[in-house]
Design a protein around this motif. Structure first.
Motif, mmCIF file in Angstrom:
data_model
loop_
_atom_site.group_PDB
_atom_site.id
_atom_site.type_symbol
_atom_site.label_atom_id
_atom_site.label_comp_id
_atom_site.label_asym_id
_atom_site.label_seq_id
_atom_site.Cartn_x
_atom_site.Cartn_y
_atom_site.Cartn_z
ATOM 1 N N GLY A 194 4.725 -0.904 -17.346
ATOM 2 C CA GLY A 194 4.406 0.340 -16.661
ATOM 3 C C GLY A 194 3.051 0.874 -17.079
ATOM 4 N N SER A 195 2.355 1.473 -16.150
ATOM 5 C CA SER A 195 1.082 2.121 -16.456
ATOM 6 C C SER A 195 0.894 3.263 -15.459
ATOM 7 C CB SER A 195 -0.081 1.128 -16.364
ATOM 8 O OG SER A 195 -0.183 0.603 -15.069
ATOM 9 N N GLN A 196 0.022 4.176 -15.802
ATOM 10 C CA GLN A 196 -0.196 5.323 -14.923
ATOM 11 C C GLN A 196 -0.819 4.898 -13.607
ATOM 12 O OE1 GLN A 196 -2.104 8.577 -16.897
ATOM 13 N NE2 GLN A 196 -0.905 8.267 -18.731
ATOM 14 N N GLU A 197 -1.554 3.800 -13.622
ATOM 15 C CA GLU A 197 -2.166 3.278 -12.400
ATOM 16 C C GLU A 197 -2.158 1.757 -12.467
ATOM 17 O OE1 GLU A 197 -6.529 3.166 -10.312
ATOM 18 O OE2 GLU A 197 -5.962 4.987 -11.351
ATOM 19 N N PHE A 198 -1.806 1.126 -11.344
ATOM 20 C CA PHE A 198 -1.775 -0.328 -11.275
ATOM 21 C C PHE A 198 -2.339 -0.748 -9.920
ATOM 22 C CE2 PHE A 198 0.200 -4.292 -9.892
ATOM 23 C CZ PHE A 198 -0.085 -5.117 -10.958
ATOM 24 N N GLU A 199 -3.160 -1.789 -9.906
ATOM 25 C CA GLU A 199 -3.697 -2.301 -8.644
ATOM 26 C C GLU A 199 -3.469 -3.802 -8.571
ATOM 27 O OE1 GLU A 199 -7.670 -2.345 -5.818
ATOM 28 O OE2 GLU A 199 -7.800 -1.476 -7.804
ATOM 29 N N TRP A 200 -2.952 -4.239 -7.427
ATOM 30 C CA TRP A 200 -2.752 -5.658 -7.139
ATOM 31 C C TRP A 200 -3.724 -6.037 -6.038
ATOM 32 C CZ3 TRP A 200 2.026 -7.768 -4.053
ATOM 33 C CH2 TRP A 200 1.987 -9.159 -4.016
ATOM 34 N N THR A 201 -4.665 -6.920 -6.339
ATOM 35 C CA THR A 201 -5.587 -7.443 -5.334
ATOM 36 C C THR A 201 -4.947 -8.696 -4.756
ATOM 37 O OG1 THR A 201 -7.476 -6.566 -6.547
ATOM 38 C CG2 THR A 201 -7.932 -8.273 -4.913
ATOM 39 N N LEU A 202 -4.663 -8.640 -3.462
ATOM 40 C CA LEU A 202 -3.924 -9.720 -2.805
ATOM 41 C C LEU A 202 -4.867 -10.840 -2.365
ATOM 42 C CD1 LEU A 202 -2.362 -6.845 -2.061
ATOM 43 C CD2 LEU A 202 -0.820 -8.521 -1.118
ATOM 44 N N PRO A 203 -4.305 -12.040 -2.119
ATOM 45 C CA PRO A 203 -5.134 -13.135 -1.610
ATOM 46 C C PRO A 203 -5.837 -12.728 -0.312
ATOM 47 C CG PRO A 203 -2.979 -13.951 -2.278
ATOM 48 C CD PRO A 203 -2.919 -12.451 -2.349
ATOM 49 N N PHE A 204 -6.957 -13.355 -0.036
ATOM 50 C CA PHE A 204 -7.846 -12.992 1.072
ATOM 51 C C PHE A 204 -7.150 -12.847 2.421
ATOM 52 C CE2 PHE A 204 -10.586 -14.469 4.579
ATOM 53 C CZ PHE A 204 -11.487 -13.416 4.589
ATOM 54 N N ASP A 205 -6.249 -13.728 2.757
ATOM 55 C CA ASP A 205 -5.666 -13.750 4.098
ATOM 56 C C ASP A 205 -4.292 -13.076 4.197
ATOM 57 O OD1 ASP A 205 -4.411 -15.645 2.557
ATOM 58 O OD2 ASP A 205 -4.445 -17.212 4.075
ATOM 59 N N THR A 206 -3.960 -12.186 3.275
ATOM 60 C CA THR A 206 -2.640 -11.553 3.266
ATOM 61 C C THR A 206 -2.492 -10.556 4.418
ATOM 62 O OG1 THR A 206 -2.468 -11.760 0.870
ATOM 63 C CG2 THR A 206 -1.029 -10.141 1.922
ATOM 64 N N VAL A 207 -1.405 -10.708 5.168
ATOM 65 C CA VAL A 207 -1.055 -9.757 6.224
ATOM 66 C C VAL A 207 0.401 -9.357 6.047
ATOM 67 C CG1 VAL A 207 -2.755 -10.578 7.903
ATOM 68 C CG2 VAL A 207 -0.466 -11.583 7.876
ATOM 69 N N GLY A 208 0.730 -8.161 6.494
ATOM 70 C CA GLY A 208 2.101 -7.688 6.424
ATOM 71 C C GLY A 208 2.236 -6.361 7.137
ATOM 72 N N ARG A 209 3.463 -5.945 7.318
ATOM 73 C CA ARG A 209 3.751 -4.663 7.939
ATOM 74 C C ARG A 209 4.491 -3.736 6.973
ATOM 75 N NH1 ARG A 209 6.675 -3.180 13.712
ATOM 76 N NH2 ARG A 209 7.134 -1.036 13.126
ATOM 77 N N TYR A 210 5.311 -4.317 6.108
ATOM 78 C CA TYR A 210 6.136 -3.537 5.203
ATOM 79 C C TYR A 210 5.713 -3.788 3.771
ATOM 80 C CZ TYR A 210 8.917 -3.339 9.412
ATOM 81 O OH TYR A 210 9.314 -3.149 10.710
ATOM 82 N N ILE A 211 5.568 -2.719 3.009
ATOM 83 C CA ILE A 211 5.254 -2.830 1.589
ATOM 84 C C ILE A 211 6.352 -2.081 0.846
ATOM 85 C CG2 ILE A 211 3.631 -2.267 -0.244
ATOM 86 C CD1 ILE A 211 1.420 -2.359 1.917
ATOM 87 N N ARG A 212 6.951 -2.778 -0.109
ATOM 88 C CA ARG A 212 8.062 -2.186 -0.858
ATOM 89 C C ARG A 212 7.771 -2.250 -2.349
ATOM 90 N NH1 ARG A 212 14.498 -3.565 -0.260
ATOM 91 N NH2 ARG A 212 14.114 -2.514 1.715
ATOM 92 N N VAL A 213 8.120 -1.176 -3.044
ATOM 93 C CA VAL A 213 8.134 -1.137 -4.499
ATOM 94 C C VAL A 213 9.606 -1.050 -4.867
ATOM 95 C CG1 VAL A 213 7.429 0.113 -6.568
ATOM 96 C CG2 VAL A 213 5.944 0.115 -4.548
ATOM 97 N N GLN A 214 10.109 -2.042 -5.592
ATOM 98 C CA GLN A 214 11.527 -2.051 -5.910
ATOM 99 C C GLN A 214 11.749 -2.303 -7.389
ATOM 100 O OE1 GLN A 214 14.013 -4.113 -3.152
ATOM 101 N NE2 GLN A 214 15.861 -3.618 -4.275
ATOM 102 N N LYS A 215 12.534 -1.424 -7.976
ATOM 103 C CA LYS A 215 12.872 -1.521 -9.385
ATOM 104 C C LYS A 215 13.788 -2.722 -9.595
ATOM 105 C CE LYS A 215 13.879 1.235 -13.349
ATOM 106 N NZ LYS A 215 13.033 0.423 -14.199
ATOM 107 N N GLU A 216 13.552 -3.441 -10.685
ATOM 108 C CA GLU A 216 14.337 -4.643 -10.959
ATOM 109 C C GLU A 216 15.734 -4.304 -11.478
ATOM 110 O OE1 GLU A 216 13.724 -7.968 -14.174
ATOM 111 O OE2 GLU A 216 12.326 -8.219 -12.523
ATOM 112 N N LYS A 217 15.833 -3.371 -12.373
ATOM 113 C CA LYS A 217 17.140 -3.030 -12.964
ATOM 114 C C LYS A 217 17.291 -1.530 -13.016
ATOM 115 C CE LYS A 217 17.233 -7.105 -15.831
ATOM 116 N NZ LYS A 217 17.276 -7.661 -17.120
#
Length: 104
Positions: free
Chosen positions: A81-104
């Motif tokens: 966990g951190s106060q801010e996190f950034e994920w840079t996705l691969p160049f050709d990534t496309v999608g419509r839905y983005i989900r953040v889901q807790k594991e446990k």
């Protein structure tokens, strides 16, 4: 969503309304500005571990985290966990839905 006691794997999801090119996903902890940095770090740690999930198809009828991961186009497990996190996705990534889901 971390305050729920009903769902063992709570999630937050956004529908972009169309398939879009996605360059990055940024996660910020929901923290009161007046909180001390020690409190902010403690709150941020409650989220981990969690998953960032990108999908072209709806995930709203998934039966748990594993089902959402199986349907996803791309996913990333975040273990710290951190106060801010950034994920840079691969160049050709496309999608419509983005989900953040807790594991446990």
């Amino acid at each position: 969503y971390l305050q729920t006691l009903i769902d063992p794997q709570p999630f937050w999801e956004v529908d972009l309304q169309d398939i879009c090119s996605i360059k990055s996903i940024k996660i910020w902890s929901s923290i009161d500005v007046s909180s001390s940095s020690v409190d902010a770090d403690k709150i941020s740690q409650k989220l981990a571990p969690y998953w960032l999930i990108v999908s072209k198809i709806p995930l709203n009828d998934c039966n748990g985290l594993q089902d959402a991961l199986d349907r996803s186009d791309l996913s990333l497990r975040v273990t710290r966990g951190s106060q801010e996190f950034e994920w840079t996705l691969p160049f050709d990534t496309v999608g419509r839905y983005i989900r953040v889901q807790k594991e446990k």
